[in-house]
Design an enzyme around this catalytic site. Structure first.
Site, PDB file in Angstrom:
ATOM      1  CE  LYS A   1      47.981  41.312  33.518  1.00 48.82           C
ATOM      2  NZ  LYS A   1      48.079  42.757  33.776  1.00 48.82           N
TER       3      LYS A   1
ATOM      4  CG  ASP B   1      45.700  48.494  34.563  1.00 50.19           C
ATOM      5  OD1 ASP B   1      46.022  47.342  34.254  1.00 50.19           O
ATOM      6  OD2 ASP B   1      46.346  49.197  35.382  1.00 50.19           O
TER       7      ASP B   1
ATOM      8  CG  ASP C   1      53.755  48.344  35.463  1.00 48.67           C
ATOM      9  OD1 ASP C   1      53.458  48.359  36.670  1.00 48.67           O
ATOM     10  OD2 ASP C   1      52.935  48.073  34.569  1.00 48.67           O
TER      11      ASP C   1
ATOM     12  CD  GLU D   1      49.832  45.587  31.975  1.00 49.47           C
ATOM     13  OE1 GLU D   1      50.957  45.527  32.515  1.00 49.47           O
ATOM     14  OE2 GLU D   1      48.950  44.733  32.158  1.00 49.47           O
TER      15      GLU D   1
END
Ligand code: AMP
Length: 601
Positions: A69, A8, A168, A146
């Site tokens: 990211k 992850d 999330d 994800e």
């Protein structure tokens, strides 16, 4: 068979997992499963990855890179020291640290990985992630979404088609996805989110609260000092995490500033409600995304079979509360929310390499645990209110504290009755243990009492009640909670209705809230502490003051009530003369019930 690790690669934190004995396991360094997604150079130019890099961020931002990211897939460079790097090169450094972690844990070289990306990542961003993996020396066998990974961890193979909502909320980003899963195939139906919303924003709001208070008191804005800000950021994040399991958190930082040559210390208490009011508007934004995702998937909330929480910030109780209220169903958070995505990536890796992967087994509380409190319903006192402390499906071990208070002036005894179940009325739940905390300060109400439940992996529940002002504490240990949970599952609806009727006829079942008098027989496996002569003396003392109060009230009460009270007073006096602590408590409870209602009239 070749091992395929699952990664992850997060905006704030990253994790790596692998399949061991058929189950995904997150690999740790010194027991820490999380690698902050931060890369830096120390003053000597040595590479730092993870916590060490994160710790220097505020003091040396020019030598530290975080949240890379967010830039994946963009044609930009970032500076680190004298060099410029593309985003995939910085991500490659993080991936290489995870690869090395896996190799240390497994004791052999690792070559292949499954890496997760947000569902909204476009082709360019996915390609950049693949390239980062290759630069780290990994063959990226698959890039998966994800939410897909989270679903593979929770529910890879439901017996029938299921629709899941994955919420999330990480450190810096929020995503909600609606997916359909059938026979191991996950299809994302819709996805929404906010790429600049997460736990870091909660920290920022808490930091502002703390700095504003300090400024009001001392006239100094701590935000202006890089060093003070850096210390405070760490302190408020820690306080924020504690507020997930405790009703109040204190933040103490010594020598945080100076005024006229004198050091200033910071010592602030933040109540959970206060913190929740700061973050509520941010969570409201996430609910708007949930609504949009439902609309895009052409679904109503009730058509969702399961709601799954992912991301460290979903440990915040207000997230559970707001989301379950909006969707009208309980949410699932049994699997550590910040590890579920890496575990799902490992499951995908296992499936690709042909490893048998079973369901993830986690120890959870199958029922909610809480205590009996005095509620008000339509303005009338409802003495059998159930106040949850540990929600069902919480992974073990767990420790949670809530704050309650006495309900009358001068109240010196509080009964703590612990129940398990999901109903708002304790008579529909199961009593698992009870005790009294005696000798409270005779102060006006509300006198705050903290009730803490610690449930460990062996099913041992420790219940502690602490008077907040004085620190006076009492606890009981209730064993075999798991056995009790199983028993509860066997109790059918009919039994529960029977229990309800039995209770309503039983006048020894008194109205209870933290603070009201009520205690009955103790349980076989409940070890009560301090049950000595002092306790008997204290119980008698309390009973005598109850008798005095009852006699005063009986003088002005209606005939029937007065007669009932006098009868109970006689019973209580008889119990006192027998020194029978159980009888004293039982009769006191019944008498307290009447006194309570008559006092309120
Ligand atoms: P993730 O990006 O999923 O690793 O989540 C990181 C975020 O989760 C950070 O903002 C953390 O401060 C937050 N977090 C971790 N543990 C807790 C907790 N117990 N309560 C509230 N937030 C937490």
């Amino acid at each position: 068979m070749e091992v395929i690790i699952g990664i992850d690669l997060g905006t704030t934190n990253s994790e790596v997992a692998v399949i061991r004995s058929g189950s995904p396991v997150v690999l740790t360094d010194d027991g820490d499963p999380i690698l902050p997604s931060v890369v830096g150079l120390d003053p000597q130019g040595k590479l730092l990855v993870g916590r060490a890099a994160r710790n220097q961020y505020v003091l040396a931002p020019e030598r530290t890179i975080r949240s890379i990211k967010r830039k994946m897939g963009q044609d930009v460079t970032v500076e680190l020291g004298k060099e410029k790097y593309r985003p995939q090169e910085i991500s490659a450094i993080i991936l290489r640290a995870l690869k090395q972690r896996a190799e240390r844990a497994l004791g052999h070289e690792v070559k292949k990985a499954v890496i997760t990306v947000p569902a909204f990542f476009n082709e360019g961003q996915r390609e950049a992630t693949r390239e980062a993996g290759e630069l780290a020396g990994l063959e990226v066998v698959r890039i998966i979404n994800e939410p897909t990974a989270a679903i593979l961890t929770y529910d890879p193979n439901p017996p029938e088609m299921e629709r899941l909502l994955v919420y999330d909320l990480g450190g810096g980003t929020f995503d909600v996805s609606i997916a359909m899963v059938e026979s191991g195939v996950v299809e994302i139906l819709s996805s929404h989110g906010d790429t600049h919303l997460g736990g870091d924003d909660f920290d920022q709001r808490l930091l502002d609260l703390v700095c504003d208070r300090f400024q009001t008191e001392h006239g100094i804005d701590l935000r202006e000092s890089i060093r003070a800000r850096s210390r405070l950021l760490a302190a408020v994040e820690d306080a924020k995490k504690r507020l997930s399991s405790e009703p109040v958190a204190s933040i103490t930082e010594e020598f945080i500033a100076e005024k006229k040559g004198e050091p200033l210390h910071l010592s602030i208490e933040v109540m959970r409600e206060e913190y929740e009011s700061l973050i509520e508007p941010l969570l409201a934004k996430t609910l708007k995304c949930v609504d949009d995702a439902l609309t895009d998937a052409n679904l109503q909330a009730q058509q969702i079979d399961k709601v799954v929480l992912v991301g460290g910030a979903t440990r915040t109780p207000l997230v559970h509360h707001m989301l379950s209220t909006r969707l009208g169903r309980p949410v699932h958070c049994e699997i550590e929310p910040d590890l579920a995505v890496a575990m799902g990536a490992a499951v995908q890796g296992g499936l690709i390499s042909g490893v048998e992967v079973g369901t993830v087994l986690v120890d959870i509380t199958p029922h909610t645990l809480g205590i009996e409190v005095l509620d008000y319903s339509d303005g009338f006192p409802a003495p059998h209110g159930f106040s949850p402390i540990i929600e069902r499906n919480t992974p073990l071990p767990v420790s949670k504290t809530e704050i309650y208070s006495t309900s009358r002036d001068g109240q010196i005894v509080a009964s703590i009755r612990v129940f398990q179940g999901e109903e708002d009325d304790t008579r529909l739940n199961s009593l698992v243990g009870e005790f009294q905390i005696q000798g409270l300060a005779p102060v006006p109400y509300p006198n705050q009492i903290l009730v803490k439940l610690d449930l460990d992996l062996n099913g041992i529940l420790k219940v502690t009640a602490t008077e907040r002002a004085t620190g006076l504490a009492k606890h009981v240990v209730i064993e075999n909670m798991m056995e009790r949970f199983r028993k509860r599952e066997r109790v059918g609806a009919l039994d529960r209705i029977n229990e309800l009727f039995a209770d309503s006829d039983d006048d020894s079942f008194s109205p209870t809230k933290p603070g009201a008098l009520s205690i009955e027989a103790s349980f076989d496996s409940q070890k009560e502490e301090n049950s000595d002569d002092a306790e008997l003396r204290e119980t008698i003392e309390t009973a005598r003051s109850l008798i005095a109060k009852s006699e005063t009230l009986a003088a002005s009460a209606a005939g029937e009530d007065a007669a009932e009270m006098r009868g109970l007073v006689q019973d209580l006096q008889a119990a006192i003369s027998r020194n029978s602590i159980d009888d004293i408590r039982r009769v006191s409870a019944a008498l307290e019930d009447i006194v309570y209602y008559l006092s309120d009239v």
